[in-house]
Design an enzyme around this catalytic site. Sequence first.
Site, PDB file in Angstrom:
ATOM      1  N   CYS A 118       0.873  -1.177   0.000  1.00 42.68           N
ATOM      2  CA  CYS A 118       0.000   0.000   0.000  1.00 42.68           C
ATOM      3  C   CYS A 118       0.907   1.223   0.000  1.00 42.68           C
ATOM      4  CB  CYS A 118      -0.920   0.027   1.214  1.00 42.68           C
ATOM      5  SG  CYS A 118      -2.308   1.180   0.992  1.00 42.68           S
ATOM      6  N   CYS A 120       0.016   4.172   1.804  1.00 42.36           N
ATOM      7  CA  CYS A 120      -0.294   5.137   2.880  1.00 42.36           C
ATOM      8  C   CYS A 120       0.854   5.329   3.871  1.00 42.36           C
ATOM      9  CB  CYS A 120      -1.581   4.761   3.594  1.00 42.36           C
ATOM     10  SG  CYS A 120      -1.649   3.084   4.215  1.00 42.36           S
ATOM     11  N   LYS A 193     -11.986  -5.257   3.111  1.00 39.95           N
ATOM     12  CA  LYS A 193     -11.338  -4.429   4.119  1.00 39.95           C
ATOM     13  C   LYS A 193     -12.260  -3.255   4.423  1.00 39.95           C
ATOM     14  CE  LYS A 193      -7.211  -1.746   5.101  1.00 39.95           C
ATOM     15  NZ  LYS A 193      -5.873  -1.355   4.649  1.00 39.95           N
ATOM     16  N   GLU A 231     -16.722  -8.216  -3.556  1.00 34.63           N
ATOM     17  CA  GLU A 231     -15.281  -7.901  -3.553  1.00 34.63           C
ATOM     18  C   GLU A 231     -14.447  -9.179  -3.587  1.00 34.63           C
ATOM     19  OE1 GLU A 231     -13.362  -5.446  -3.826  1.00 34.63           O
ATOM     20  OE2 GLU A 231     -14.372  -3.600  -3.250  1.00 34.63           O
ATOM     21  N   LYS A 246     -11.010  -8.161   6.989  1.00 36.46           N
ATOM     22  CA  LYS A 246     -10.364  -7.292   7.967  1.00 36.46           C
ATOM     23  C   LYS A 246     -11.263  -6.143   8.343  1.00 36.46           C
ATOM     24  CE  LYS A 246      -6.507  -4.170   8.248  1.00 36.46           C
ATOM     25  NZ  LYS A 246      -5.637  -3.331   7.535  1.00 36.46           N
TER      26      LYS A 246
HETATM   27  C1  PBG Z   1      -2.545  -0.055   5.132  1.00 33.62           C
HETATM   28  C2  PBG Z   1      -2.952  -0.959   6.232  1.00 33.62           C
HETATM   29  C3  PBG Z   1      -3.691  -0.657   7.398  1.00 33.62           C
HETATM   30  C4  PBG Z   1      -3.724  -1.824   8.157  1.00 33.62           C
HETATM   31  C5  PBG Z   1      -3.039  -2.794   7.434  1.00 33.62           C
HETATM   32  N1  PBG Z   1      -2.586  -2.247   6.245  1.00 33.62           N
HETATM   33  C6  PBG Z   1      -4.242   0.611   7.902  1.00 33.62           C
HETATM   34  C7  PBG Z   1      -5.302   1.342   7.195  1.00 33.62           C
HETATM   35  O1  PBG Z   1      -5.906   0.864   6.246  1.00 33.62           O
HETATM   36  O2  PBG Z   1      -5.487   2.490   7.606  1.00 33.62           O
HETATM   37  C8  PBG Z   1      -4.387  -1.954   9.501  1.00 33.62           C
HETATM   38  C9  PBG Z   1      -3.786  -2.985  10.397  1.00 33.62           C
HETATM   39  C10 PBG Z   1      -4.209  -2.920  11.824  1.00 33.62           C
HETATM   40  O3  PBG Z   1      -4.989  -2.057  12.268  1.00 33.62           O
HETATM   41  O4  PBG Z   1      -3.721  -3.780  12.555  1.00 33.62           O
HETATM   42  N2  PBG Z   1      -3.545   0.242   4.216  1.00 33.62           N
HETATM   43 ZN    ZN Z   2      -3.244   2.114   2.834  1.00 30.63          ZN
END
Ligand code: PBG
Ligand code: ZN
Length: 321
Positions: A118, A120, A193, A231, A246
């Site tokens: 990702c 971010c 997700k 999805e 998730k």
């Molecule tokens: C990145 C990502 C996130 C998590 C896993 N990969 C955070 C988000 O989407 O903001 C969350 C993992 C966790 O809370 O343990 N996109």
């Molecule tokens: Zn992300």
Amino acid sequence: MIKRPRRLRKNNNLRDLVVETKLTADDLIYPLFIKEGKDIKSEIPSLPGCYHLSPDDRLRAEAEKIVQEGIKGVLLFGIPQKRDKTGSSSRSPQGPVQKACRLLKEEFPQLYLITDVCLCGYTSHGHCGIVEEGEIKNDATLPYLTETALSHVESGADMVAPSDMMDGRVQAIREKLDEEDFYDIPIMSYAAKYASAYYGPFRDACESSPDFGDRRSHQMNPGNAREALREALLDVEEGADIIMVKPALAYLDIIYRVKQEVNIPVAAYNVSGEYSLIKNGGQAGLVSARAVLKESLLAMKRAGADLIISYHALDLAQELV
Ligand code: PBG
Ligand code: ZN
């Protein structure tokens, strides 16, 4: 005549013999936070018991423990020193995840390496994709994700796990990996997700909170279940090898339904907020953290999870072997 289900609960041996679902260390994947820099091992305040580790002796020492405890796989996240608009260190050969992959692959070849894909954690604005005019652009993001996935694999990752929720990214990554002859590398897709408040401690750990807005234009609405099936099926079609749901605990119905719908393995992500609640609840003396934890992970498995990603994995593994 009274029907007597209690007959099969008479003693421990019998209960073990007839148990339907059991948690084992083979089910668990342990997340690791790799921080760019040297000689770093610092406890993450929002995730007590988990550490930022630099890709050097500090990671080496942790990996030794992980392997010794019988953990089969880890999921790697990177925390770079510099962030920019496109998240360039996500795909740099000198990025933290790439360095960690090279080190781990070389010294712990038996440890299975999965990388989170990702943007971010690497972008200056903290969004999962390319931002133009205040919007996260789907198609413009795809090439950056495929490059990131490819660079992880070139560094030694055994599997990639795209968590960005852009449309079409599983297919784009699959095509890229195949093109480069990495047809044997599986993709674990964060397929369902949700835009969840349970990610708070993780975003502190990765300094990945968005600087404006939120993630609701790509992550799913917690009210939707049928959409999760859509999805999941799309990602199967696009070539995903494992489907992830998730968070886990508040979404057991989704795990259950996805499991009925797809015939590939289903993973559950026991996320940071779930971890922190149980950990802190235990420390405050509210519940027996260990017992509540085992019951919760067991529930994920009973719902249909074949594998579970959990920050508790290291702590729990030996007890489960
Ligand atoms: C990145 C990502 C996130 C998590 C896993 N990969 C955070 C988000 O989407 O903001 C969350 C993992 C966790 O809370 O343990 N996109
Ligand atoms: Zn992300």
